[in-house]
Each structure stands twice: as C-alpha cells, then as structure tokens.
Design a protein around this motif. Sequence first.
Motif, PDB file in Angstrom:
ATOM      1  N   SER A 295       0.638  -1.254   0.085  1.00 50.17           N
ATOM      2  CA  SER A 295      -0.084   0.042  -0.123  1.00 50.17           C
ATOM      3  C   SER A 295       0.986   1.129   0.228  1.00 50.17           C
ATOM      4  N   SER A 296       0.230   2.350  -0.377  1.00 47.27           N
ATOM      5  CA  SER A 296       1.239   3.487  -0.451  1.00 47.27           C
ATOM      6  C   SER A 296       1.711   3.957   1.056  1.00 47.27           C
ATOM      7  N   SER A 297       1.122   3.692   1.969  1.00 48.38           N
ATOM      8  CA  SER A 297       1.379   3.941   3.181  1.00 48.38           C
ATOM      9  C   SER A 297       2.661   2.974   3.629  1.00 48.38           C
ATOM     10  N   GLY A 327       0.807   8.194  -6.469  1.00 48.54           N
ATOM     11  CA  GLY A 327       1.175   7.428  -5.705  1.00 48.54           C
ATOM     12  C   GLY A 327       1.427   5.946  -6.272  1.00 48.54           C
ATOM     13  N   LEU A 328       1.223   4.833  -5.326  1.00 51.40           N
ATOM     14  CA  LEU A 328       1.521   3.582  -5.635  1.00 51.40           C
ATOM     15  C   LEU A 328       0.339   3.114  -6.386  1.00 51.40           C
ATOM     16  N   GLN A 329       0.641   2.364  -7.595  1.00 49.99           N
ATOM     17  CA  GLN A 329      -0.593   1.814  -8.412  1.00 49.99           C
ATOM     18  C   GLN A 329      -0.352   0.346  -8.399  1.00 49.99           C
ATOM     19  N   TYR A 336       3.565  -3.336  -9.613  1.00 48.20           N
ATOM     20  CA  TYR A 336       3.393  -2.181  -9.100  1.00 48.20           C
ATOM     21  C   TYR A 336       3.912  -1.133  -9.948  1.00 48.20           C
ATOM     22  N   TRP A 338       4.833   3.312  -9.608  1.00 43.19           N
ATOM     23  CA  TRP A 338       4.960   4.794  -9.056  1.00 43.19           C
ATOM     24  C   TRP A 338       5.589   5.560 -10.022  1.00 43.19           C
TER      25      TRP A 338
END
Length: 377
Positions: A295-297, A327-329, A336, A338
């Motif tokens: 996840s992005s976090s 952000g993250l895809q 993934y 970015w």
Amino acid sequence: MTSLTPNTVAADAEGLTLIISGDGIGASSMLQWRGVDYPIDWIVDVDGDGGSLGSAIPASALAIDGTFETVLVTVSTGGAASNPLPVTIFGPGVGAAESAVAGAGGTVTASTGRLTATYTRAAGGYGTLTAVDYAFPTDPLLPPNPISPVAFVDLQLLDGVAGDTLVGTFLPPNPILPPNPVLPPNPVLPPSPIRLAYWTGTTWAPVSGSGAVAPTFSFDWATSSASSATVTFDMTSTPQITALGGTVIAFVSAFAFEGFSAPADSDINVAKAGRAVPLGWRILDLGGNPILNLSSSSVDVSSVRIVCESLSGEAEPLDAYAPGSSGLQNLGDGYYQWNWATEKSWAGTCRLVRFDFGDRNPDGSPIYRTAAFQFTR
C-alpha cells in the motif's frame, strides 16, 4: 573407539594432538587420518591428568579447500579397524561447528547456535552429520548472497541413504529488527518475515520439509524476534536428505525484488528533468508467489544526489514518461508502478531514486531498491 578429542580444529592451527580412548587401543595401534597412518603414543600431561593415548597430526594435514571439512578418524589394531569418529576442520568464516556419526539404527545430534540437527540412520554403514554456523558478514567462499540475508548455516550429511531421517531446527538471530512495541506490524512484511533458502550450486531456492511443507517462523512484533522453525529432511523434502553434501542454508527476507521494468531498466537512465518518470516493478516472496498487499503508506520513495562520474554501465534515454506524478498503483499479480515526479532544477545532475518497502538489513537499516538517473534539460 569410545571418544576422540578435540572434535574441531582450525585449518590454520600449528598441528593437532588427538586424544583417544577405547577398548583394545594400545601402542601398537595406528590412527588413520585422511588415508594416512599415524602412530599412537603415550601423550604426557594432557589437561593435567598425567597422560593419555593420542596421535600428533601435523599442520600440513589440516589444509582444506572450502569453508570446512569433516574427517572420519578410525583406529586400526591388529588389522581390525574401529568405528569412525569425526573431526571437523574449519576455516576463518566458521563461527561454530559440530559433527557426529550414526551407525545402523543409531541417532545422533549436532548442534550450533543457529542449527540443531538430529539424524537417524536406517541402513547399515555409517552416516556423518555436520552442523555449521557461519560468521556474518559472510565468508568470501560462500555463494552469492540471497535477498536480504540475516544469517547463514551449513548442513552436511555424508553417506546418507533413502530411509534415513534428519530433523533440523533453525533459530534466526534475534532481534531481527530493532524492537518497537509502539508501532503496529509492518504492513509490507508478512506475519513471518523470515524464510529459509538453500544454495543449489547455481542459485538460491526455497527450503521445504517432508511432503513439501514450508518451514514457518512465528514472529513477535513487540520484541522483533522470530521463533525457531523445524524442517524434516527425507526423500520428499527440498533438498532431499541424500543431497545434503554440504548445503549452505540462509535465513532470508520474505521478499524477492525482480528489478525495475522498462522504461527505467537501464544501468543509467537518462531522463528530462521536470518530467514524471514511470517506475514499475514486481515483488515476490521466496517461493515465487506475488506480494499482493503493498500500500502507499508502506512504500517510502526518496532520492539522493550522486556524482555522475561514480556511475558505470550503459546509459539509455527514457523512451516514455508518465502524464503526471502518482502514488502507488497496484497493477495486480505482484506488479506495481509509481510515477516519480522530478524537478527541473535537477538538469545536469545525477540522482539515485530509492524505494523502501519496509524490509530491513540485519542491523535494522532499510533495504533500498534503487535506480540511477542522469538528468538533462
């Protein structure tokens, strides 16, 4: 032969005096060491006990080619050879070693700080078990490091046969990460962030026990420590019990990073400053299964300026850019992307973009996945 001491010796020792005990051993007996006979003499004042029977082995007979070697020692009296007992010669990269020999129906154990192995011999003859801990950082004779190594051990079974069983208990160094009871579990790492991998001779592969069961380590996030894991080696394990001829096993992070994909897959990526760069990758666990829950976090992206002259390899211009930063895809199946926003002021400089997924080196520092960039106007 009932006892043989010492049972380990450094390869660079100035020689070795082996102290022997057993029925029927006397001054006419001969000790066999690596195919050479050595006389057995009365060794005076051994450990203050007044003397014991023993043989002197010269330093020239202690040379080894690898990190360790286990020598089977026998004593011959009147033409009859005794049962064998082991002595392990170890190099400077070995932290601890222990060996044991089992005859038909016998069970023996060899134990070090990281590995305890119990071996049961089913057939006739003898099987020789050796457990080794390697010092960290690793010895240069070890194979190339796998992803995020935490520690290395070696498990060797000489003359093992189908029907034998070997149970290994593997204990990683603790704490694995700096303890932090305040933070919740790291969202990147699975509940057990430690796996076992073995060196096949050409690559690292996952260890699995009898019936292809993967070993698991329970993990306590409050103390950042993992429990031991037990692996039963037989003819259905990976590696098989008959293939443990000196097998380096590593405690490793659960992640395998396949590298950045096109267009940013060059040694040096030449990009226009101020444009958004698409950075794609795939991440797997050691068993080759995609990690699906980044996840992005849980992903931290940063960059640092570096000296362009320090870069080496082929420089290739990017042939595609992203329409803007993001952000993250999560693209599915462990893939993934970015979209990294760059600055116009970076023109004429070089930078290293760094991705931190949350896994850590043994000292607690981040494991960065990086890509090098040279920026133009």
